[in-house]
Design an enzyme around this catalytic site. Structure first.
Site, PDB file in Angstrom:
ATOM      1  N   GLU A  81       0.801  -1.222   0.000  1.00 49.61           N
ATOM      2  CA  GLU A  81       0.000   0.000   0.000  1.00 49.61           C
ATOM      3  C   GLU A  81       0.836   1.275   0.000  1.00 49.61           C
ATOM      4  O   GLU A  81       0.308   2.369  -0.213  1.00 49.61           O
ATOM      5  CB  GLU A  81      -0.939  -0.008   1.220  1.00 49.61           C
ATOM      6  CG  GLU A  81      -2.038  -1.058   1.105  1.00 49.61           C
ATOM      7  CD  GLU A  81      -2.893  -1.167   2.343  1.00 49.61           C
ATOM      8  OE1 GLU A  81      -2.434  -0.743   3.427  1.00 49.61           O
ATOM      9  OE2 GLU A  81      -4.019  -1.670   2.246  1.00 49.61           O
ATOM     10  N   GLU A 112       7.109 -22.103   7.444  1.00 47.09           N
ATOM     11  CA  GLU A 112       7.561 -21.235   8.529  1.00 47.09           C
ATOM     12  C   GLU A 112       8.548 -21.910   9.475  1.00 47.09           C
ATOM     13  O   GLU A 112       9.091 -21.273  10.363  1.00 47.09           O
ATOM     14  CB  GLU A 112       6.363 -20.743   9.332  1.00 47.09           C
ATOM     15  CG  GLU A 112       5.647 -21.811  10.137  1.00 47.09           C
ATOM     16  CD  GLU A 112       4.478 -21.236  10.915  1.00 47.09           C
ATOM     17  OE1 GLU A 112       4.543 -21.276  12.162  1.00 47.09           O
ATOM     18  OE2 GLU A 112       3.524 -20.753  10.293  1.00 47.09           O
TER      19      GLU A 112
END
Length: 276
Positions: A81, A112
């Site tokens: 953004e 992960e």
């Protein structure tokens, strides 16, 4: 003594499946109200981090977010953004998620759990001491993030962590630990809820305050936003109208000519001074 995860502790509510819809919604909202209070307590740590980031970014530094699952997605979201909102290159705030872009939509098994993978991905960006690495993990125990922070910190790179458990293993690897403790989730262990909301709030605060301090905002306006749709062109036009007392068509012409509100206003003032 084993590390205790508040984020995994039992919900304060029982028999969720027997609640009315109104009860479910009201109790979720009641829990969400705790999030802003928890984040507020972390402002001194956020302030310390942003001050250090701004100093580094003025020297060409970047922000790297690392996370897995919801936390990783939030980092990628925040990073994505920045270019449209503040007109910055997409190379200055970078979000990395365990499992790569596939993991944005689908879980990637065991991604992960690799302690070295995060650092290897950072090395591909030629990371250096002007950069900042921010690990995001609600639990504060994600190996992908912990390994990246450990390696970065050992090389003198500024590190920070955003987690929702106090004194987590991840926080112990960071120079600056941000820990909004939001308590047990409404659905036990569902950290996409309060923990995710807290992390999103913290990331918004980090990048928004950084962009303001880097001069990407004038007054309270996004004067460097990208003109990617008609809504934003209209918004930018009205900013210029207000700032320069021009009519709509004049302001829009100036905006489209220069590509941003800031450039349009600066160019107008330069031309005005030359004609005096």
């Amino acid at each position: 003594m084993a590390f205790q995860k508040i984020t995994e502790s039992d919900s304060l509510y029982n028999d969720l499946d027997k609640m009315s819809l109104r009860e479910i919604l009201e109790d979720i909202n009641k829990e969400d109200q705790k999030v802003a209070i928890a984040v507020n307590k972390e402002i001194p740590q956020i302030e310390k981090l942003v001050a250090a980031i701004v100093e580094r970014m003025k020297k060409g530094g970047r922000i790297f977010y690392l996370g897995a699952g919801t936390s990783g997605r939030l980092g990628v979201l925040d990073a994505s953004e920045i270019p449209p909102t503040y007109g910055m290159p997409n190379t200055l705030v970078i979000g990395l998620i365990a499992g790569g872009d596939t993991a944005l939509r689908n879980p990637v098994e065991a991604a992960e759990d690799d302690l070295e993978k995060g650092w290897k991905e950072l090395e591909a960006y030629h990371i250096n001491q002007n950069d900042t690495v921010i690990g995001i993990a609600a639990s504060g125990t994600t190996p992908y993030v912990i390994g990246a922070l450990r390696n970065a910190r050992a090389r003198g790179i500024l590190t920070a962590s955003v987690s929702c458990n106090p004194d987590s293993p991840m926080a112990n690897e960071a120079d600056i630990a941000i820990e909004p403790i939001v308590g047990p989730e409404f659905v036990t262990g569902s950290t996409r809820m309060k923990s995710g909301t807290a992390q999103k709030m913290v990331l918004n605060m980090i990048t928004t305050s950084t962009m303001i301090k880097l001069g990407r905002v004038k007054g309270n306006r996004m004067v460097n936003m990208q003109l990617t749709n008609q809504k934003l062109v209209d918004r930018g036009t009205r900013m210029i109208m207000e700032e320069l007392s021009l009519d709509y068509e004049q302001a829009k012409h100036l905006l489209l000519l220069h590509g941003s509100v800031k450039e349009a206003i600066d160019s107008f003032h330069r031309e005005w001074r030359l004609n005096q």
